[in-house]
Scaffold this active site. Structure first.
Site, mmCIF file in Angstrom:
data_model
loop_
_atom_site.group_PDB
_atom_site.id
_atom_site.type_symbol
_atom_site.label_atom_id
_atom_site.label_comp_id
_atom_site.label_asym_id
_atom_site.label_seq_id
_atom_site.Cartn_x
_atom_site.Cartn_y
_atom_site.Cartn_z
ATOM 1 N N HIS A 130 47.907 88.903 10.705
ATOM 2 C CA HIS A 130 48.272 87.947 11.213
ATOM 3 C C HIS A 130 49.304 87.405 10.566
ATOM 4 O O HIS A 130 49.405 86.144 11.467
ATOM 5 C CB HIS A 130 46.721 87.787 10.116
ATOM 6 C CG HIS A 130 46.553 86.238 9.114
ATOM 7 N ND1 HIS A 130 45.811 85.114 10.127
ATOM 8 C CD2 HIS A 130 47.996 85.463 8.652
ATOM 9 C CE1 HIS A 130 46.100 84.019 9.571
ATOM 10 N NE2 HIS A 130 46.852 84.212 8.944
ATOM 11 N N GLU A 131 50.095 87.683 9.451
ATOM 12 C CA GLU A 131 51.242 87.438 9.079
ATOM 13 C C GLU A 131 52.176 87.420 10.760
ATOM 14 O O GLU A 131 53.164 86.718 10.751
ATOM 15 C CB GLU A 131 51.808 88.075 7.908
ATOM 16 C CG GLU A 131 51.276 87.957 7.015
ATOM 17 C CD GLU A 131 50.732 85.876 6.931
ATOM 18 O OE1 GLU A 131 51.338 84.800 6.817
ATOM 19 O OE2 GLU A 131 49.331 86.092 6.116
ATOM 20 N N HIS A 134 51.689 84.319 13.057
ATOM 21 C CA HIS A 134 52.293 83.370 12.945
ATOM 22 C C HIS A 134 53.448 83.329 13.256
ATOM 23 O O HIS A 134 54.015 82.667 13.523
ATOM 24 C CB HIS A 134 52.386 83.491 11.392
ATOM 25 C CG HIS A 134 50.836 82.498 10.981
ATOM 26 N ND1 HIS A 134 50.231 81.475 11.129
ATOM 27 C CD2 HIS A 134 50.307 82.633 9.273
ATOM 28 C CE1 HIS A 134 49.431 81.074 10.526
ATOM 29 N NE2 HIS A 134 49.346 82.199 9.543
ATOM 30 N N GLU A 198 46.032 78.741 11.458
ATOM 31 C CA GLU A 198 46.005 79.709 10.640
ATOM 32 C C GLU A 198 44.481 80.249 11.899
ATOM 33 O O GLU A 198 44.067 81.799 12.066
ATOM 34 C CB GLU A 198 44.472 79.454 9.522
ATOM 35 C CG GLU A 198 45.732 78.719 8.302
ATOM 36 C CD GLU A 198 46.650 79.888 7.990
ATOM 37 O OE1 GLU A 198 45.817 81.429 8.455
ATOM 38 O OE2 GLU A 198 47.354 79.839 7.055
#
Length: 307
Positions: A130-131, A134, A198
């Site tokens: 997930h990071e 980003h 997100e």
């Protein structure tokens, strides 16, 4: 669709900044406002990662000091076809993580020691994916710019009465309304951008790790941890809250205008739908690693220098 929405919201934030400058000081005020925006964004562009990491007392780790975490991030970055980011640990009991950096070539991921003790290997891989999402989507730069501009709008309204000539200044009532409503509008736009990014990072993170279910499980565990374990550093510096995978300031991630994050239940539902589309069923099924779901930082495994 999320990219289009983000672009529209950022354009709205820029327009709001210019409008506030114009209302407070005419054309001169608008130019000053844009100058402030350019200066603050330029400073943030070069220093956002260092400031964010330093504000949470993060320390960099490598393959010697944190082999499992470092190796996981390295493998996930390779799967995502992106440069290896720097890896940091934060000595914090609350389970959480964030990414920062102006571009994929100058990026970092940070995880708390609490998250290493809370999540299984597959779940942590989902969080790190997930990071990385980003970073790959340049969300870290987007959120830095929006946070800086929102803060600049607040500063502009505070000092706006000094811009322009006396004839060009709005009436006192108008100035008061601008000083209240403009920062509120900027915050709403900033939060809307954050929530949109997100959802997109969850989707791409599920693809990178290969297991949206593991990421969904991780979100549930992190939200539970956040609701019971306070993060005093984040409480003292709430401007960084939007960076984390789950809002570190509270366990209630409701989808309302002033929330920095989408509702965790909605995010989990979207990830489970993604898992079904990928042909993945059940909990902790078909993940990034073939290892057991027991966290490698728990049980008999040596936890590393931070444990």
């Amino acid at each position: 669709m999320n990219y289009v929405r983000t672009g529209i919201l950022m354009a709205g934030l820029t327009a709001l900044f210019a409008m506030v400058g114009y209302l407070l000081g005419g054309a001169g005020g608008m130019l000053i406002a844009l100058g402030i925006a350019a200066a603050t964004n330029l400073y943030s562009y070069w220093n956002s990662d260092r400031l964010a990491l330093a504000s949470h007392n993060a320390h960099e780790v490598d393959e010697r000091s944190a082999p499992e975490l470092y190796g996981m991030v390295r493998d996930l970055a390779a799967r995502a076809n992106m440069p290896m980011p720097r890896v940091y640990l934060i000595d914090e009991e609350q389970p959480n993580a964030f990414a920062t950096g102006r571009n994929p070539q100058n990026a970092a991921v940070a995880a708390t020691t609490g998250i290493l003790r809370t999540l299984s290997y597959d779940e942590l891989a989902g969080v790190m994916a997930h990071e990385l999402a980003h970073i790959k989507n340049h969300d870290t730069l987007t959120m830095t710019i929006t946070a800086t501009m929102a803060g600049a709008i607040s500063s502009l309204t505070t000092f706006g009465m000094f811009f322009g000539s006396r004839e060009n200044r709005p009436g006192l009532l108008v100035q008061i309304l601008i000083s209240v409503l403009a920062p509120m509008a900027a915050m709403v736009i900033q939060m809307a951008i954050s929530r949109s990014r997100e959802y997109e990072a969850d989707r791409l993170g599920g693809e990178i790790c290969g297991n949206p279910v593991a990421l969904a499980d991780a979100l549930a565990k992190i939200a539970g941890g956040v609701s019971h374990i306070p993060n005093e550093t984040a409480e003292a510096k709430p401007a960084t809250a939007h960076m984390f995978i789950i809002n570190p300031l509270s366990g209630r991630g409701m989808d309302f205008l002033f929330s920095t994050h989408p509702d965790t239940g909605n995010r989990i539902a979207a990830l489970m739908e993604q898992a079904r589309a990928m042909g993945i069923g059940g909990r902790n099924a078909g993940g990034f690693s073939s290892q057991a779901t027991q966290s490698p930082w728990n049980g008999s495994h040596k936890p590393g220098p931070w444990g």
